[in-house]
Structures are given as C-alpha cells and as structure tokens.
Design an enzyme around this catalytic site. Structure first.
Site, PDB file in Angstrom:
ATOM      1  N   VAL A 111       0.830  -1.210   0.000  1.00  0.00           N
ATOM      2  CA  VAL A 111       0.000   0.000   0.000  1.00  0.00           C
ATOM      3  C   VAL A 111       0.865   1.261   0.000  1.00  0.00           C
ATOM      4  O   VAL A 111       0.337   2.373  -0.063  1.00  0.00           O
ATOM      5  CB  VAL A 111      -0.926   0.023   1.228  1.00  0.00           C
ATOM      6  N   VAL A 117       5.354  -0.803   2.860  1.00  0.00           N
ATOM      7  CA  VAL A 117       4.205  -1.009   3.740  1.00  0.00           C
ATOM      8  C   VAL A 117       3.232  -1.963   3.067  1.00  0.00           C
ATOM      9  O   VAL A 117       2.858  -1.777   1.902  1.00  0.00           O
ATOM     10  CB  VAL A 117       3.510   0.324   4.073  1.00  0.00           C
ATOM     11  N   ASP A 121       9.828  15.739  10.738  1.00  0.00           N
ATOM     12  CA  ASP A 121       9.513  15.382   9.353  1.00  0.00           C
ATOM     13  C   ASP A 121       8.008  15.504   9.100  1.00  0.00           C
ATOM     14  O   ASP A 121       7.364  14.583   8.601  1.00  0.00           O
ATOM     15  CB  ASP A 121       9.988  13.967   9.046  1.00  0.00           C
TER      16      ASP A 121
END
Length: 706
Positions: free
Chosen positions: A384, A392, A506
């Site tokens: 995904v 992932v 981030d």
C-alpha cells in the site's frame, strides 16, 4: 585497797583486748596461709604424673602423645583446661591496707588447625577465673568463656587474652579475624591488635602471620604489679629469638585490680561454631606468680611434644544428610526436566526468535509467522506504500475486518535500523487521536517490521495529488480545515502535553494518514527526537525534507519545536493551495503566498479545484496562520497551542510585519547550505539523531541474522 582494785581491773581489761586483737589475726593468717603465696609450674607436655594437676571439661582431652587438645573440629563444642590449684594474685599493702595485683608471668606454645583453608574458628583464651571451669559459657563468639546473659557483668571477675580467628565479637567494622584482644569481664576487647611480631632486624619492622596456620606459636604474658604494666608478645615458635618489642604494652591496667579476687584459677577456654570450627592445642605451658620478679620458664620445642598433623578434616555424612541430598537431587532433576520442556515449548512458539535486552521494555512483539500469514507472504498485491527505508503491506490478522499495516524495513539499512528503533521508543508509547497507533513490531533474522493500525484512506499526500489525478475527486475545504486542526492538535500533544518533549522533524503530507471520518493521524516517527523538559536539543545534523525545513536548520542543524511549527506552516499553506512547497526552480510556497498577501490577492492562493466551495474567513485565517508559522525567525513563530487557538478562533492572529519574508540572497544562501546535507525527499543524519536509541541494540544483532 582501792588502788589494788583498780590495778586488777586494768589487768583484766588489757587481757581481754589482747585476746580480741590477736585471735582473729591468727585465724586470718591461718586461712591465708592455706594457699601458697607463690606459684610456679611448667608442663613440657601433659603426660606422666602432671595431668593430675590439670582440670579439664567439655571437649578438652589430653592426647597420648602429651598434647592438651581443648577442642576438636566438631561444631558447637567447648573445652576448658585449668590448673587445679588456686593462685594467690592479691597482695595487701601493710601501711595502707590497699590490695594490689601481684606480678605474674606465663608462657605457652599452641597450635590451631582449621577445618579447611577457608573455614576455621572461633578461637581460644588464656583466662584468669574465680572458678576452675566456666559453667554456663556458650560456643561460637563466646569462646567457652561467657554467655549472652553475663557478658559485660562486673560480677564475672574474668580477665582473658583472646586469640580470635574470626570477626571480633562486639568489635567495630574495622576489626577483622586473626587478632589478639585483652578482655575484662566482657568479650569486647579493651585493647586489640592484629597478629604481628616485631622482627629483630628493627624495632618498627612488623611481620604478620596467621593464628590458624597449623604451625606452633609462642605466647608470652608478663604483668608487673608495682607499675601495673602488662606486656604481651606472640610470634611463630620457629623464630630463633624473642621479638625485641611486645605486640601489646599497656601502662597502667587498673581494671585488673577490680577483677582479681583473693584466689584465682589460671587456664584456657576454647569453642567452635556451627559453621566454623578449629582444633585448638596447647603443646606446653609454664606459669609463675609472687616474688619480686617472677618469670615463667622457657619452653624449648625439643622438650615438648611435636605439633599435631595439619590435615583437612574428613567430613562424613549421616543418614539425615544423605536423605536430604537425595531429596534435593530429586527436586532439582524434576525442575530441570520442566525447564527443558519449557525451553522447547518457547522455541517452538517463537520460531527461534531471540529477545534482546532492549526488547524486554517493549512487550508488544508480533510473531513473524503471524505477520507472514497476514500479508500472504508479503505479496506485491498487498503493498500500500513505499518509503525511503521500507515497504508497507496491508494485512489481515485474526479476522478479515481486523486490518493492520506492516512496514518492512529495507534489509541491511543502518538508517532503517535507526528509524525502526526510534519509532518503537517514541511512537510505541504515545497515545493520541491524531497520532498513528503503533501496535507492535517484529524482528526475525534480518527482517525488521513495524505494525500499525491500517488506515484505509491513505496519506494526505495521496488525497491532495494522486487521487484527484486518478478519479478527479477533490478533497473538500471542510475536510482540509478539519485535517489542519487535527495535525495541530497532534503536534501540541508532542510538544507540550506528553511526559517528554517530542520533536517530529519530518512533518509533511505523506506522513499524515487520513481516517474514514477525515480525522488525521500524524505518523512516521523515524526521525523523531525525545528529550526531557527543561533541557535543550543538541542535534547538529540537518534532517528532514526540503521545502518543509526551517531556515535555521541550514545554519546550525538544531531542530526544535519551532522547526516543527515551521513545517506545519508550510503544510498548512499546501493544504489550502494544493501546491507542493517548492519545485526545481526558485519557487517557495511561503514567499509566493506572502507576495499575494502584499498585493491584496491572498485568495488567489486557494486551490482552484475547490471552485467556490470554501468559507472565505477560514481560508484567510488558515493562510495567515500558515505565514506566521513560516516566520524567518524561530522566536517569532507561535507555539502549537497558540496555532490551535488561532484556528479555533479563540485568539486573533497578529499582523505579519514587512520583514517577514526572505530576500533572494537569503533563499540562495539557504539552498547552498543544504547542498551535501539533504536530498529532495528526506535528509537524515548518518548516526546522530537516534544515537540514544542505538545504544540499546547490539551492533551485530541485525547483521548476524539474529
């Protein structure tokens, strides 16, 4: 006639006074003279006719070879040996009727043999006692002399030279075994010295030795009555001459006169303990008292029996001990079998997965075989998303509706290892509705995996750019504004509401996942830093993603909550405008929005795909807050708490000053300083930003396949 009567009366009175004065005195002299005024004896061994003069009790015995053994090496025994005739040690001064202790001297040779080289005790005493035995005395530290009830009583009338081979009873922590003590009515020594003797090569040259050596040792005690001086010397019997200086020399010793009675007995007491025991021998003994200068006879080693052999004690076992050993062996065998079965079971359950120290503090650990099954063997159709350090996968665990997202770290990536640990130590303990929930992790050989809750809508990045390109569906303004406030709430929790300060470092759309109800979840804590409140971040290496990095990071690399606020400001402008924060040229979204603000065309910054489907006040508010967060100076940026109050309209947004923006030269300078430190996607330190986490992982655990 009268005169004659008076003379007769005087004569009768004189006779009566004479009888009163002379008869008691004579009786008293008779009583005193029953005990000799001087005593001298020498035992060069204890065989022959002399043992009749020694009274022994308890474990004491006279061996056939003439040695007097006070105790053997059996546990908890007492032995006493006394000269069976009393010794007169008190002397009355005719002029003052005061009594003083007479001079006396004794010399003896002894041997102590421990049960083993490291287990001996407790020692023995040379004693002046009012009785030829010590009734009621106890073993161990009481040395067969006193007991716990009468220790220290002035009625004891006991003086002892203590030869102690274990920690001194009632002595301070400085005391050790192998010492000599002078005891008065108590087992606490008034004077105490470690066992040494002064070598004849010099008055201050000391040589130490062990009482429990198994070798013959001489002991000399001299007491001078007129000066009340007591000298004691102890040294190995093999020495050629007597030391020139005594071990203990005390002047005066007044307590001795308080202890000594009219008649005293001289002798020895010894004891062993439950766990520590020694054999105590007397090879020869001489004693002298009374006279002007009594001196005990010298004992020549050639004239006394040889010492006993120094052999380890042969330990036997009785029936009870053997039964106990058998019972313990049986219990241990059963426990070992159970332990073996448990280890086999755990090995099967964990499929040879080994927990390290750092994993014990984080118990949410998945089994690899469950994750492998949940992702259909990590098939491509389960992917995904793909990041810089891993892929992932979507997985189904337990039930089809219970979905997870499994991030598989790129093998042999040190940066990936650092992010793996950083996520566990930070996100693993964070709980907030606007933060991604880390459910656990797994380590199997070289594979490192992080398990999150699965969020079906994907990332904010895909909703802003990818999805509209594929389906034409545009994220609504209401959803965008809700997402912005949710991200602000998550950052407020990180900066101010958790137990430590967390700097995400981030913040960007690809790290924000969107739930079905449009609630945002900030994730990817691989670059996050944690530090205690009140301390300062000491990071000096630039990390992050270009376009979202605050300008101060290019100057000193020092990230802070203000640098997170800057990244949020860029993200907020991106959410409103639908434009990336920078491109390959000189475009920077904050400069662009500021120019529109200055020209009065701020609404031109809104994503044109929204058409008229937005609320103008909220748009202006979001753009103003975004610009304020992107202020050039970190100190001029608001905290996330104030950002959330602005977005909720609890506070008015302050006016932005003219010196907010960046000059062309500052932007060029910023870009030049970032060269060599950052990439277009994510900049990261080679080691510094997770050094705190990496100290808890062995450097070989991932490369060796553990």
């Amino acid at each position: 006639m009268y005169q004659s009567f008076m003379d007769t009366t005087r004569s009768i009175i004189s006779l009566i006074l004479f009888l009163l004065l002379t008869i008691p005195a004579g009786a008293q002299r008779t009583s005193k003279e029953s005990t000799p005024t001087t005593t001298d004896f020498t035992f060069r061994g204890f065989n022959g006719s002399q043992p009749a003069n020694i009274s022994i009790e308890g474990a004491a015995t006279i061996k056939p070879n003439g040695l007097l053994r006070l105790t053997d090496r059996n546990p908890n025994v007492i032995g006493t040996a006394f000269y069976n005739k009393p010794v007169r040690l008190l002397e009355t001064n005719i002029s003052s009727t005061n009594t003083t202790v007479r001079s006396f001297s004794t010399s003896f040779v002894f041997v102590i043999i421990p049960s083993s080289s490291s287990n001996g005790g407790y020692g023995f005493t040379f004693t002046l006692s009012p009785t030829p035995n010590r009734p009621g005395a106890e073993t161990e530290q009481f040395l067969g002399l006193l007991n716990k009830n009468n220790d220290g009583n002035s009625t004891n009338h006991v003086f002892a030279v203590e030869f102690d081979t274990v920690q001194g009873f009632k002595d301070g922590a400085y005391s050790s075994g192998n010492h000599i003590g002078l005891n008065f009515n108590s087992l606490k020594s008034d004077f105490q010295e470690p066992v040494v003797y002064y070598d004849n090569d010099g008055p201050n040259r000391k040589e130490d030795f062990w009482l429990q050596s198994g070798d013959p040792i001489r002991a000399l005690l001299d007491y001078d009555g007129p000066t009340q001086t007591l000298n004691f010397t102890v040294y190995p019997a093999k020495s050629k001459s007597r030391p020139i200086k005594p071990l203990i020399s005390q002047l005066p010793v007044p307590k001795l006169s308080e202890i000594v009675q009219e008649e005293m007995f001289v002798g020895f007491t010894a004891a062993t303990g439950r766990d520590q025991s020694s054999a105590h021998y007397v090879m020869g003994w001489s004693f002298s008292s009374g006279g002007e200068n009594p001196l005990a006879a010298t004992l020549d080693l050639s004239e006394i029996p040889p010492p006993p052999p120094n052999k380890p004690k042969k330990r036997g076992y009785n029936g009870k001990v053997i039964a106990l050993i058998v019972a313990l062996s049986t219990v241990i065998s059963i426990m070992l079998v159970l332990l073996l079965l448990f280890l086999i079971y755990r090995k099967r359950m964990q499929q040879e997965e080994i927990l390290e120290d750092w994993e014990i503090d984080h118990p949410h650990r998945f089994r690899y075989r469950d994750l492998y099954k949940a992702t259909d063997g990590f098939k491509e159709n389960r992917i995904v998303g793909t990041g810089g350090f891993g892929t992932v996968y979507r997985g189904n665990i337990r039930t089809s509706s219970d979905q997870i997202a499994v991030k598989k770290i790129t093998p042999n990536s040190m940066q990936g290892v650092r992010e793996f640990v950083a996520e566990i130590e930070s996100l693993g303990r964070l709980r907030h509705k606007n933060l991604v929930n880390l459910q656990g992790w797994c380590k199997h050989k070289n594979d490192l995996l992080l398990i999150y809750e699965y969020i079906p809508n994907g990332s904010l990045d895909s909703l802003l750019y990818s999805k509209p390109r594929r389906s034409g569906e545009v994220l609504t303004w209401k959803a965008r504004f809700q997402i912005a406030k949710g991200i602000a709430s998550g950052l407020l929790y990180l900066h101010e509401e958790w137990e430590q300060i967390v700097i995400h470092r981030d913040v960007k759309p690809s790290n924000v996942l969107i739930e079905s109800d449009m609630n945002p979840r900030l994730g990817d804590f691989g670059l996050a830093r944690l530090y205690e409140r009140g301390s300062q971040s000491r990071t000096t290496v630039v990390v992050g993603t270009i376009g979202y990095m605050a300008p101060e990071l290019a100057r000193n690399g020092n990230s802070s909550s203000a640098s997170d606020v800057f990244a949020f400001g860029v993200l907020l402008l991106e959410i409103v405008s639908g434009r990336k924060p920078t491109d390959s040229g000189t475009f920077f979204i904050a400069d662009w929005v500021m120019e529109l603000e200055e020209s009065g065309e701020i609404l031109s910054a809104i994503d044109p795909r929204l058409g008229s489907g937005y609320e103008e006040g909220e748009v202006r508010l979001a753009l103003a807050v975004g610009l304020l967060c992107c202020h050039q100076k970190p100190g001029s940026r608001p905290s996330m708490r104030m950002v959330l109050r602005y977005l909720n309209r609890d506070e008015d947004v302050p006016e932005i000053h003219d010196n907010w923006g960046y000059s062309d030269s500052s932007r060029i300078d910023l870009g030049s300083k970032l060269v060599g430190y950052v990439s277009s996607d994510r900049a990261s330190s080679s080691h510094s930003h997770t050094s705190l986490s990496l100290t808890r992982i062995s450097s070989t655990s991932f490369t060796s396949g553990r």
